[in-house]
Every structure is written in C-alpha cells, then in structure tokens.
Design a protein around this motif. Structure first.
Motif, mmCIF file in Angstrom:
data_model
loop_
_atom_site.group_PDB
_atom_site.id
_atom_site.type_symbol
_atom_site.label_atom_id
_atom_site.label_comp_id
_atom_site.label_asym_id
_atom_site.label_seq_id
_atom_site.Cartn_x
_atom_site.Cartn_y
_atom_site.Cartn_z
ATOM 1 N N GLU A 269 -5.595 -3.073 10.215
ATOM 2 C CA GLU A 269 -4.182 -2.813 10.467
ATOM 3 C C GLU A 269 -3.514 -2.118 9.278
ATOM 4 O O GLU A 269 -2.611 -2.667 8.653
ATOM 5 N N PRO A 270 -3.969 -0.897 8.950
ATOM 6 C CA PRO A 270 -3.315 -0.187 7.847
ATOM 7 C C PRO A 270 -1.914 0.238 8.254
ATOM 8 O O PRO A 270 -1.572 0.227 9.443
ATOM 9 N N PRO A 271 -1.066 0.615 7.291
ATOM 10 C CA PRO A 271 0.259 1.109 7.662
ATOM 11 C C PRO A 271 0.142 2.347 8.542
ATOM 12 O O PRO A 271 -0.819 3.117 8.433
ATOM 13 N N GLN A 272 1.139 2.525 9.417
ATOM 14 C CA GLN A 272 1.078 3.615 10.388
ATOM 15 C C GLN A 272 0.937 4.970 9.708
ATOM 16 O O GLN A 272 0.249 5.863 10.197
ATOM 17 N N GLN A 273 1.590 5.131 8.539
ATOM 18 C CA GLN A 273 1.503 6.406 7.830
ATOM 19 C C GLN A 273 0.064 6.724 7.439
ATOM 20 O O GLN A 273 -0.341 7.881 7.422
ATOM 21 N N LEU A 274 -0.698 5.690 7.108
ATOM 22 C CA LEU A 274 -2.088 5.899 6.720
ATOM 23 C C LEU A 274 -3.005 5.949 7.930
ATOM 24 O O LEU A 274 -4.008 6.659 7.921
ATOM 25 N N LEU B 224 -3.314 -10.797 -8.141
ATOM 26 C CA LEU B 224 -1.881 -10.508 -8.139
ATOM 27 C C LEU B 224 -1.446 -9.887 -6.813
ATOM 28 O O LEU B 224 -0.414 -10.267 -6.242
ATOM 29 N N VAL B 225 -2.234 -8.926 -6.324
ATOM 30 C CA VAL B 225 -1.891 -8.284 -5.048
ATOM 31 C C VAL B 225 -1.956 -9.296 -3.912
ATOM 32 O O VAL B 225 -1.084 -9.333 -3.030
ATOM 33 N N GLY B 226 -2.986 -10.146 -3.923
ATOM 34 C CA GLY B 226 -3.106 -11.157 -2.873
ATOM 35 C C GLY B 226 -1.980 -12.165 -2.923
ATOM 36 O O GLY B 226 -1.405 -12.534 -1.888
ATOM 37 N N ARG B 227 -1.626 -12.622 -4.122
ATOM 38 C CA ARG B 227 -0.540 -13.592 -4.223
ATOM 39 C C ARG B 227 0.788 -12.960 -3.809
ATOM 40 O O ARG B 227 1.632 -13.611 -3.163
ATOM 41 N N GLN C 194 0.914 -4.060 2.617
ATOM 42 C CA GLN C 194 0.540 -5.129 1.687
ATOM 43 C C GLN C 194 -0.718 -5.848 2.163
ATOM 44 O O GLN C 194 -1.586 -6.190 1.361
ATOM 45 N N ARG C 195 -0.815 -6.096 3.473
ATOM 46 C CA ARG C 195 -1.981 -6.796 4.012
ATOM 47 C C ARG C 195 -3.246 -5.955 3.799
ATOM 48 O O ARG C 195 -4.301 -6.482 3.412
ATOM 49 N N PHE C 196 -3.136 -4.671 4.055
ATOM 50 C CA PHE C 196 -4.273 -3.755 3.903
ATOM 51 C C PHE C 196 -4.741 -3.725 2.447
ATOM 52 O O PHE C 196 -5.933 -3.859 2.151
ATOM 53 N N ASN C 197 -3.791 -3.560 1.522
ATOM 54 C CA ASN C 197 -4.151 -3.506 0.107
ATOM 55 C C ASN C 197 -4.756 -4.826 -0.359
ATOM 56 O O ASN C 197 -5.744 -4.848 -1.096
ATOM 57 N N THR D 9 -2.126 -4.161 -15.572
ATOM 58 C CA THR D 9 -1.260 -4.746 -14.548
ATOM 59 C C THR D 9 0.203 -4.353 -14.707
ATOM 60 O O THR D 9 0.983 -4.508 -13.752
ATOM 61 N N GLN D 10 0.587 -3.839 -15.879
ATOM 62 C CA GLN D 10 1.969 -3.380 -16.027
ATOM 63 C C GLN D 10 2.266 -2.181 -15.126
ATOM 64 O O GLN D 10 3.421 -1.895 -14.820
ATOM 65 N N THR D 11 1.222 -1.478 -14.717
ATOM 66 C CA THR D 11 1.407 -0.322 -13.827
ATOM 67 C C THR D 11 1.419 -0.719 -12.359
ATOM 68 O O THR D 11 1.550 0.146 -11.496
ATOM 69 N N MET D 12 1.289 -2.012 -12.057
ATOM 70 C CA MET D 12 1.159 -2.455 -10.665
ATOM 71 C C MET D 12 2.427 -3.066 -10.104
ATOM 72 O O MET D 12 2.402 -3.646 -9.017
ATOM 73 N N THR D 13 3.536 -2.966 -10.810
ATOM 74 C CA THR D 13 4.749 -3.646 -10.363
ATOM 75 C C THR D 13 5.204 -3.173 -8.988
ATOM 76 O O THR D 13 5.845 -3.930 -8.254
ATOM 77 N N ARG D 14 4.872 -1.941 -8.597
ATOM 78 C CA ARG D 14 5.282 -1.428 -7.284
ATOM 79 C C ARG D 14 4.599 -2.168 -6.145
ATOM 80 O O ARG D 14 5.079 -2.151 -5.015
ATOM 81 N N PHE D 15 3.449 -2.811 -6.415
ATOM 82 C CA PHE D 15 2.704 -3.476 -5.360
ATOM 83 C C PHE D 15 2.969 -4.973 -5.311
ATOM 84 O O PHE D 15 2.378 -5.674 -4.489
ATOM 85 N N LEU D 16 3.809 -5.487 -6.206
ATOM 86 C CA LEU D 16 3.951 -6.932 -6.346
ATOM 87 C C LEU D 16 5.314 -7.373 -5.840
ATOM 88 O O LEU D 16 6.341 -6.841 -6.256
ATOM 89 N N TYR D 17 5.330 -8.362 -4.974
ATOM 90 C CA TYR D 17 6.557 -8.908 -4.395
ATOM 91 C C TYR D 17 6.833 -10.243 -5.072
ATOM 92 O O TYR D 17 6.140 -11.237 -4.834
ATOM 93 N N GLY D 18 7.816 -10.266 -5.947
ATOM 94 C CA GLY D 18 8.218 -11.499 -6.588
ATOM 95 C C GLY D 18 7.150 -12.137 -7.458
ATOM 96 O O GLY D 18 7.183 -13.344 -7.702
ATOM 97 N N VAL D 19 6.167 -11.361 -7.916
ATOM 98 C CA VAL D 19 5.100 -11.878 -8.766
ATOM 99 C C VAL D 19 5.078 -11.065 -10.046
ATOM 100 O O VAL D 19 5.061 -9.831 -10.004
#
Length: 880
Positions: A423-428, A508-511, A752-755, A829-839
C-alpha cells in the motif's frame, strides 16, 4: 544488436561505467590517479556507452569483465612491485575452472556467501528500480532536458504559485526564452451514457499541449486552436484506455457525442494513454483550456515551457527578472524534496545493507583464506607471483558475486511486486506500475555485483597472498596469530556500526509510524461517514439548485438507521486538503508570513458531527453563512495550535486579522477555538505545524463533502447513503470517496506505513547478517584455537573462564562497533526529521531498544561457539 535503453540508457551506462572505473582505479597509486584518473574514467564511461548502444548487454558485460580483471591487477602490480603478466587474460579459463572447483569444495560457505550477496544486491536493485522510475527517468516530454515549470509571484505571497489561465495567456506571448509554452489544468467530471454515470479526470490543455508531448492520434485528430475560441462547439479527445473500458475495444467513437457534466461534447480523436508528470493521477479525457472569460480568471494552471536550444535556465533568468511576476523552477512535484527524500533515504538504507553484506562476506572469505594459507604458500613456493594469487582469489570472489547477482535479480523482481502490496502512497503507486527490470536496471545490477566482488574480495585476497610461505607451511592451519585475528574483529566492528545506523533509523521511522497511527486524531474518526460529491455543472449551475440537492440529501441521511446528525462542508474531511498561504496581519501587531494554513469551509453543526471539541467561544451559526469572506469580515473558528502560536497566554476570541491569500486579501474575526485535528502528513511539512481555520460555507459549491455522524456501536450506513444519493439524482455517482473518517486517515498514512515496512525489513535482514557474521567468525576462531582451549582446560581453567574468553573475544569488536555506530547515528538521524511524527531523532527509548536487540543478537551468535569451546577434550587435544 541494439540496446533497448536509448539515449537515457546510454547516459546511465556511461555514468555507471565512470563510477565503476574510478573505484577500480583505487588499486593504482595515488599519484597515478591524480594525473590520469579523471580522463581514464571519462574514456571508459564513453566506451561503455558505445558498447551498450552498438553491442547490447553482451558487449557491455564483456567490457566490464575485462576492466574488472585488467585494472585491479595492473594497479596492484604497480603497488607491490610484481612484474605483471604479458597479458592478464592468460589462462583465464583455467582460473575460472579452479574457482568453480574451489566453490564446490566448500558448498556451505559458498551458499552462505551467495545468499548474503543476493539479499544485499536484490534489495539494492529493487530500490534502485524505484528511484530510476521516479527520479532518474526524464519527464514524459520530448526534449525533457529543456523543460521548466513556470510560476507567478504575487504580492504578499511567501512563495510563488501557479498562474491562472488568463495570466498564462498574457505572459506566454511575451516570454522570448522559450521555443514553446503550454498549460494544463485538470478536474473531475461526470461522464454519462454508455455504462451509466461515472467520474473521470479531464485534463484541460492549451491546444498545442498534446502535440508538444509528441502524441499522435490513433483515430481522428488532436485539439486545434479554434477549439478554444469563445463560442466553439465543445469537443474532447479520449484515451484509448477509456474507450476500451467504457465503449469496447475498437469502438468507432470519433464523431460521436458523449455527455460530460451534462454538456454534449463531440469526440474528435482518440490517443494512446499519456504518461502523466503528476504522480498519482491518470487522465482519460483531454479538452481545450479556456484562455479568456470568467473560467480563465478562476482556473489555476500548470505551465510547462521548453527553453530554446542552447539556452540555459540561468541565461533565461534575466528575462524572468525583467517580467517581475514570472519565476521558473526546474522541477515538478515528484522530483521535489517531498517526494524525493523518502526514496533517497530508502536507497541509502539498502546501500548500508549491501555494505553490511559485503563486510560479512569479506569476513567469511578472510576466515576461509586463513584455512587455505598452506595452499597459497605452496603456490608461492612453486613460483606464483603475488599478483597471480590475488587474481585467482578475486576471480573466485567474482564468480560468487555474479551468482549472488543472479539471485539478487530474482529477489528484486519479487520485491517490486511486494512494494505494490505494501500500500504505497498513491503518488508512488502510479510510478511503481511503470517499473520494469529493463536494461538500465539490469546493467546496474551487473555493475553492483562486479563492484561488490572487488569490495569484499580485495582485502581477503591481499591478506591471503601476503603470508610468507615458510611461515604458513611451518604453522599449518591449526592456529592463527593475534595479528591475523585482529582483522576479522575490525570487520565485525564495521558491520555492527553499519547495522546500528540502519536499525536505529528503522526504529525511529517505525516508532513514528505507530505514534501517528495510534495518536488521538482529534475527532470521532470511526463514527463519521464521509463522501465527496461533485454535482454536474450544467444541471446544477445555480447555488439554489445545489442547495436543494444537499438539503434533500442531509434530510435522507438523518433518517438512516444509527445516524444522529449530518452536515456539509468543503475541505472538511480530515485531513483537510485545502491550504492557503500569505501574510497574516493581526490588528495592532506585526505581520507574520504564513506558508501553510489549512482552511475548511463548514456549515452549522459541523463540530458536533465531527466530534471536534469546542474549547472557547462558539461554533459557526446560520447567520454567519451570510457573510461573504471576499467582501466583509468573516467570522471563523481557529484551532488550538493557531491560538497558542499567535495569541500565547491570551484569549483570541474577538481578535481580528487580515490574510493576504493568493486570490486577494481577506479579513477575519475569531468567534471560537476548536481542538486540534491531527494530520500526520502536515507535521513534517510546516514549522510550526497544524494551523487551521474554519470559515463559513455561504454558497454550496459544486464539490461538497457530506458528513454523517453515526451512533456508537451502530454499523456505518454505507449502502444506505449511496442509495439516498441515487434516489435524489441517479446521475450523480457516489464515488469511491465514500468511507469512514478512520479509513480516510488510514489512506493518508500509506507513505509512513510503506517507509516503516521497508526500513523494518532492511533492519531485520541487517540484524540477521550481523548475527550470522559474528557466529561464523567466532566459530572459525574457536576451531582454529582448539589446541589453545585444550591446553587452558588441561592447565586447570574452568569451563566458565573459557566461555568468558570466547564471549569477550566476540563482544569487544561488537561493543566498539556499537560505539562507532552511535556516533554516526547521531549525525545521520538529524537529517530524518521530515519522516518522524512526534519522535526526536535522538529518542533515547528507540536507541536503547535497538542497541539492546543488537547486543542480544551478538550474545546469541557467540553462545554456540562459546559452549563448543568448553567441550574440547584436553587429553585428545594434547595427543593431537
């Protein structure tokens, strides 16, 4: 044979060839590389492109294979002083036969190496195929290298935006830097007749757009300039996919009339399905874009321009500056940071995985090489040069790598199919459907396999050829000096360090995904049923007609079993899909630049239906619907995040502000504050995040959301709501947007689920490789130190002491790698802030958990060899 890759394939092959050759040149001394390296790599890259274009895959593989053999051995001969053979391909057949026999003599080791490499190469190739399909392929236009996207800059706007069709018509004629300029805008339309009513996407285009894309009609003609003139008869061009699905393959559709939004259109042509440059969208109808009149003023368009040949975008900037209102970005959404970064992050993750696999295999070969020291010593004693030994061992590595590459291609094919199931995002998703393991991807896999054979085979080959024959023959293969044991330990440390980076990133991405998944959405997501309805424009041309339809629908919806309330809105279904930006001026305060502000247009009862708590003031009432936001001061409700950002510690009720939106400035008066509705997609994209306003919906729009609240424990009346729509007007389809609020949020989390799924998979494979690598190295070390262990036990050492010795031997490099990996992780991981929700990127719980898992796996991997070390019979060892 001509390669099927075309110019794109030749360019990609040349780039891969240059990169591979620069890597192979590392075998040469630095001074040689500094003088000749760049030119040699350029020449080799061009030669690879020629081989690909003229001889296809076979010629390219032959050239790469020769380079793989010639360049490293000649460079090593320069370094170590051996006189190179007159021709390095001498006796290549004999060496290949010897490599095959050597692999067959060690089937377990060979299988472990091939499987390890297949996992690394397969995952890497699969993600590369995604990157190739989405980021590397040119735009679906002829002369794509000259394409730019034009936007306009408006007063008060922080960033440029798309022009209207009217603005496009004005500046298209005065810009001289382009050979042609075209525009497009899409909308959802109601297509009736044939097999009933259905919705389809119509792309309104400037009349030269289809021709600019190189489209040729299958039947009929393309659009002409006179089709867009005021008063012209409505015409449309259909895609062959729509014709086949709706009217049947081979249908004589040209010249017939079809109904679009209750207006008859003459079909003037049929074209092949056109690849869209907009991810997630497919267009099946093409109509003329109106460039004058009210529709042109209100229609935003994407403007695509072709630079004149020989003119760079930098050279055209002078003209853009002189126009003042036109800017020229060079990318489109799916090459923008929002779409590009997650894929590059995944590619970096699988590259780490491939590197872990290479280090693992290098350690296995190094351990095997220590067992074969006597064999290598005999060869040297019989006159083989060091270069000859290195070549022999590298050919074995290459054979194993190519076998791993074949397995990797099979894994890559399966992985690409798996991506769609995740179930990737529709754009992908729309880009994934165009992925194929073509010549470029196959060439990449071959290059990766050859490159990995050098990476994991070079150090063991150099080590295996460096031992003096007298020492090796004297020591035999029963023990190994501490100097030779240090290198496997260093490899374990590197492998663990790489795994730490990958595992913590995956953690981090999973959490972040699970935190977003189980966060309170801020509304009654599972008790709200929503549907977006687009009324046919001709049949519902007036606001009264539209209001009658939705009043009747709300009345019927309230009578459905379990329904407690119903209302309508626009952009009112979380997550909100209508955003604005501009300069926000609070009365009596400074101006603030707002780059991301959600706007929902709602009617009375909205907050009760959605279950959004009202924290202060009141909600919008019936009299608020009479205020025109473009002319007066509109009452609005804001969310808690916006109140805290602009009125910290104060009561915002009654506050007034002016917002310079793209369609003109508007004034607002705050009458209420509502709770936040969380949208995980918006959080990485704005700073601060989550500002939202709810303003009146005074006139029912053509596109309208219907929202129905259902009582607790009552089933969602999906079929009942669909039947209610059909009962009012059978010509209005209830499309696939009829879903619960929870389902709507679920679909927005596909990215997020796909990543998270892919990161987690890669981390699990890396963890397994680390465990196998440590177990193999420690087991080999124990087998080599059997005599030492027996002597220790004979001299009175307790089994626990021997076990502790083995465990310490395995844990020391693992802990060193853990420490090194943590240092690298804190930077990555400082470059990953765009992928992290509240983490936080340095979340201590995630880091501690991943480190504990890794140490646990390392201990488990060491346990079996450690136990085996204590079962050595001292008497038998001393006799042997």
């Amino acid at each position: 044979m001509t390669a099927p890759g075309g110019r794109r394939g030749a360019r990609a092959v040349a780039a891969i060839g240059r990169g591979l050759y620069r890597t192979l040149l590392l075998a040469y001394p630095r001074d040689f590389r500094d003088v000749n390296g760049r030119d040699a790599a350029e020449v080799f890259g061009d030669a690879c492109a020629d081989s690909w274009a003229n001889g296809g895959l076979v010629a390219l593989a032959r050239r790469l294979g020769r380079a793989l053999v010639d360049v490293p051995f000649a460079g090593l001969a320069e370094r170590i002083g051996d006189a190179p053979r007159p021709h390095l391909f001498g006796n290549l057949g004999g060496d290949l036969r010897h490599a095959w026999r050597a692999c067959r003599q060690r089937p377990g080791l060979s299988l472990a190496i091939v499987v390890t490499l297949a996992l690394g190469i397969g995952a890497n190739t699969a993600i590369f195929s995604v990157v190739d399909a989405t980021l590397l392929r040119p735009l679906p236009f002829p002369d794509a290298a000259r394409v730019v996207y034009l936007q306009t800059r408006r007063e008060g706007m922080k960033s440029p935006g798309n022009p209207t069709a009217e603005e496009f018509a004005q500046f298209a004629s005065r810009l001289r830097s382009f050979s042609r300029i075209e525009a497009r805008s899409w909308r959802s339309v109601l297509l009736t007749g044939g097999n009933g009513a259905t919705r389809a996407r119509l792309l309104a285009v400037s009349t030269g757009y289809l021709d600019a894309l190189g489209t040729r009609p299958i039947a009929g003609r393309l659009l002409r300039p006179d089709d867009a003139l005021p008063g012209a008869a409505p015409v449309v061009v259909l895609s062959d996919r729509l014709v086949t699905r709706r009217y049947g393959a081979g249908a004589a559709i040209v010249g017939t009339t079809i109904s679009i939004d209750d207006i008859n259109h003459v079909v003037v042509g049929v074209v092949p399905q056109i690849e869209s440059d907009t991810p997630g969208l497919r267009f099946e109808l093409y109509g003329p874009l109106p460039l004058s009149g009210p529709a042109a003023k209100a229609t935003g368009v994407v403007t695509i321009a072709w630079l004149k040949p020989g003119l760079s975008i930098e050279a055209a900037q002078a003209e853009f500056q002189s126009t003042g209102d036109v800017v020229a970005p060079s990318n489109i959404f799916w090459k923008s940071r929002e779409f590009r970064d997650p894929q590059l992050a995944l590619f970096a993750a699988v590259s780490l995985l491939l590197l872990i696999a290479c280090v693992n295999v290098a350690n296995l070969l190094l351990a095997s090489g220590q067992v074969r020291r006597a064999e290598m010593a005999v060869r040297v004693a019989l006159g083989a040069s060091r270069t000859r030994i290195v070549r022999l061992l590298l050919i074995e590595s290459t054979l194993l790598a190519l076998a791993g590459g074949v397995g990797g291609m099979l894994i890559a094919r399966g992985a690409v199919a798996l991506f769609t199931a995740l179930e990737p995002p529709q754009q992908l998703l729309t880009r994934l459907e165009s992925i194929e393991i073509d010549g470029v991807v196959l060439g990449y896999a071959i290059a990766i396999a050859l490159l990995t054979s050098v990476v994991f085979g070079l150090v063991p080959a150099l080590r295996g050829s460096a031992t003096p024959p007298q020492s090796a023959l004297r020591e035999g293969d029963q023990r190994t000096g501490s100097r030779l044991r240090r290198l496997p330990g260093a490899f374990i440390a590197v492998e663990v360090a790489l795994s730490v980076v990958l595992m913590i990133a995956a953690g981090l991405v999973g959490r972040a995904f699970f935190q977003a998944r189980f966060a309170d959405p801020g509304f009654a997501a599972d008790r709200v049923l929503t549907v977006r309805i687009a009324l046919p424009e001709a049949r519902y041309a007036t606001a009264d007609r539209r209001a009658q339809f939705f009043d009747a629908l709300q009345g019927r919806a309230r009578q459905l079993p379990g329904v407690t309330a119903a209302t309508i809105g626009y952009g009112a279904t979380p997550p909100a899909d209508f955003v604005t930006q501009g300069a926000l001026q609070i009365d009596g305060s400074d101006e603030h630049a707002v780059s991301w502000l959600y706007v929902s247009m709602v009617q009375p009862g909205y907050f009760a239906v959605m279950g959004i708590p009202l924290l202060a003031g009141r909600e919008l009432e019936r009299q608020d619907m009479d205020v025109d936001p473009s002319a007066g001061e509109a009452p609005i409700v804001i969310n808690r995040s916006m109140a805290k950002s602009f009125w910290p510690g104060r009561d915002p009720i009654g506050a007034r502000f002016r917002l310079a939106e793209p369609r003109g400035p508007r004034r607002y008066r705050i009458v209420g504050v509502a709770g936040d509705v969380h949208d995980s997609l918006s959080l990485p994209a704005c700073d601060p995040c989550g500002w939202q306003i709810y303003r009146p919906l005074p006139v029912v729009r053509q596109y309208t959301d219907v929202l129905v609240r259902v009582a607790d424990n009552a089933p969602l009346p999906v079929a009942g709501l669909r039947d209610a729509i059909a009962a009012i007007d059978p010509g209005v389809p209830a499309d696939d947007s009829l879903q619960s609020g929870a389902a709507s949020l679920h679909s927005t989390m596909n990215r997020q689920r796909f990543n998270a799924a892919l990161f987690g998979t890669f981390a699990a494979v890396a963890l397994a490789l680390v465990g196998l690598g440590i177990a193999a190295v420690i087991a080999h070390s124990v087998s080599q130190r059997t005599r030492e262990m027996g002597i220790r036990l004979a001299l009175g050492a307790r089994p626990a002491q021997v076990r502790g010795l083995v465990i310490a031997q395995g844990l020391r490099p693992a802990i060193a790698g853990l420490a090194l990996g943590l240092v690298v992780t804190f930077a990555v991981t400082q470059t990953m802030t765009r992928f992290l929700y509240g983490v936080s990127p340095t979340d201590p719980l995630t880091i501690a958990s991943m480190c504990s898992v890794l140490i646990g796996v390392a201990l488990a991997a060491i346990a079996v060899p450690a136990l085996r070390a204590t079962r050595v019979d001292p008497a038998k060892t001393l006799r042997d």
